[in-house]
Write a protein that holds these residues in place. Structure first.
Motif, PDB file in Angstrom:
ATOM      1  N   ALA A  30      86.048 -39.639   3.195  1.00  0.00           N
ATOM      2  CA  ALA A  30      86.003 -38.932   4.479  1.00  0.00           C
ATOM      3  C   ALA A  30      86.977 -39.547   5.475  1.00  0.00           C
ATOM      4  CB  ALA A  30      84.580 -38.932   5.039  1.00  0.00           C
ATOM      5  N   LEU A  31      86.995 -40.865   5.567  1.00  0.00           N
ATOM      6  CA  LEU A  31      87.894 -41.516   6.527  1.00  0.00           C
ATOM      7  C   LEU A  31      89.354 -41.207   6.234  1.00  0.00           C
ATOM      8  CD1 LEU A  31      86.235 -45.012   7.094  1.00  0.00           C
ATOM      9  CD2 LEU A  31      86.147 -42.989   8.563  1.00  0.00           C
TER      10      LEU A  31
ATOM     11  N   LEU B 274      76.254 -44.042   6.854  1.00  0.00           N
ATOM     12  CA  LEU B 274      77.520 -43.304   6.774  1.00  0.00           C
ATOM     13  C   LEU B 274      77.816 -42.576   8.077  1.00  0.00           C
ATOM     14  CD1 LEU B 274      77.621 -41.700   3.226  1.00  0.00           C
ATOM     15  CD2 LEU B 274      79.250 -43.303   4.206  1.00  0.00           C
ATOM     16  N   VAL B 275      76.839 -41.855   8.591  1.00  0.00           N
ATOM     17  CA  VAL B 275      77.061 -41.122   9.843  1.00  0.00           C
ATOM     18  C   VAL B 275      77.414 -42.085  10.969  1.00  0.00           C
ATOM     19  CG1 VAL B 275      76.006 -39.639  11.597  1.00  0.00           C
ATOM     20  CG2 VAL B 275      75.624 -39.156   9.175  1.00  0.00           C
TER      21      VAL B 275
ATOM     22  N   GLU C 277      84.166 -45.000  13.561  1.00  0.00           N
ATOM     23  CA  GLU C 277      85.587 -44.908  13.232  1.00  0.00           C
ATOM     24  C   GLU C 277      86.262 -43.764  13.978  1.00  0.00           C
ATOM     25  OE1 GLU C 277      89.142 -46.155  11.596  1.00  0.00           O
ATOM     26  OE2 GLU C 277      87.205 -47.177  11.770  1.00  0.00           O
ATOM     27  N   ALA C 278      85.562 -42.657  14.145  1.00  0.00           N
ATOM     28  CA  ALA C 278      86.129 -41.537  14.908  1.00  0.00           C
ATOM     29  C   ALA C 278      86.389 -41.972  16.353  1.00  0.00           C
ATOM     30  CB  ALA C 278      85.186 -40.340  14.876  1.00  0.00           C
TER      31      ALA C 278
ATOM     32  N   LEU D 138      84.270 -36.003  16.710  1.00  0.00           N
ATOM     33  CA  LEU D 138      83.563 -35.828  15.448  1.00  0.00           C
ATOM     34  C   LEU D 138      82.302 -35.020  15.662  1.00  0.00           C
ATOM     35  CD1 LEU D 138      83.329 -36.545  12.417  1.00  0.00           C
ATOM     36  CD2 LEU D 138      81.917 -38.487  13.128  1.00  0.00           C
ATOM     37  N   GLU D 139      82.132 -34.012  14.833  1.00  0.00           N
ATOM     38  CA  GLU D 139      80.899 -33.221  14.816  1.00  0.00           C
ATOM     39  C   GLU D 139      80.306 -33.352  13.426  1.00  0.00           C
ATOM     40  OE1 GLU D 139      79.380 -28.591  15.076  1.00  0.00           O
ATOM     41  OE2 GLU D 139      81.415 -29.082  15.713  1.00  0.00           O
ATOM     42  N   VAL D 140      79.033 -33.688  13.368  1.00  0.00           N
ATOM     43  CA  VAL D 140      78.302 -33.726  12.107  1.00  0.00           C
ATOM     44  C   VAL D 140      77.291 -32.592  12.168  1.00  0.00           C
ATOM     45  CG1 VAL D 140      76.828 -35.079  10.577  1.00  0.00           C
ATOM     46  CG2 VAL D 140      78.602 -36.219  11.918  1.00  0.00           C
TER      47      VAL D 140
END
Length: 93
Positions: free
Chosen positions: A27-28, A53-54, A60-61, A68-70
């Motif tokens: 993802a990164l 992880l989230v 990191e975002a 970042l949207e989860v």
């Protein structure tokens, strides 16, 4: 497995201690756009590593100045976040 579709990253399959590092790195590697959306709708077999992880994706975002949207986090991720007292850090998921 992480599938990239523009700014959207779809996480498919299990999120567990066994594959958390690979999911994090995959993802990164896609955090390039001013905005990234991580979609957890197809995630299965969630354990506590999903919360980690989230949190790391958000950290990191923020470091990279990426919005970042989860989205579509399973209820188990939200429950684990509440259990660990980090719901606020997880943000809207």
């Amino acid at each position: 497995m992480v599938h990239a579709d523009g700014e959207r990253l779809r996480i498919e399959g299990p999120i567990s201690m066994d594959n958390a590092r690979a999911l994090l790195d995959a993802a990164l590697a896609q955090f390039r756009a001013p905005k990234t959306v991580i979609d957890l709708a197809a995630a299965t077999e969630i354990d506590s590593s999903a919360v980690a992880l989230v949190l790391e994706w958000r950290r990191e975002a923020r470091r990279r100045n990426i919005e970042l949207e989860v989205m579509n986090a399973p209820a188990s991720v939200k429950s684990l976040g509440a259990l660990y007292g980090v719901s606020e850090l997880l943000g809207a998921i």
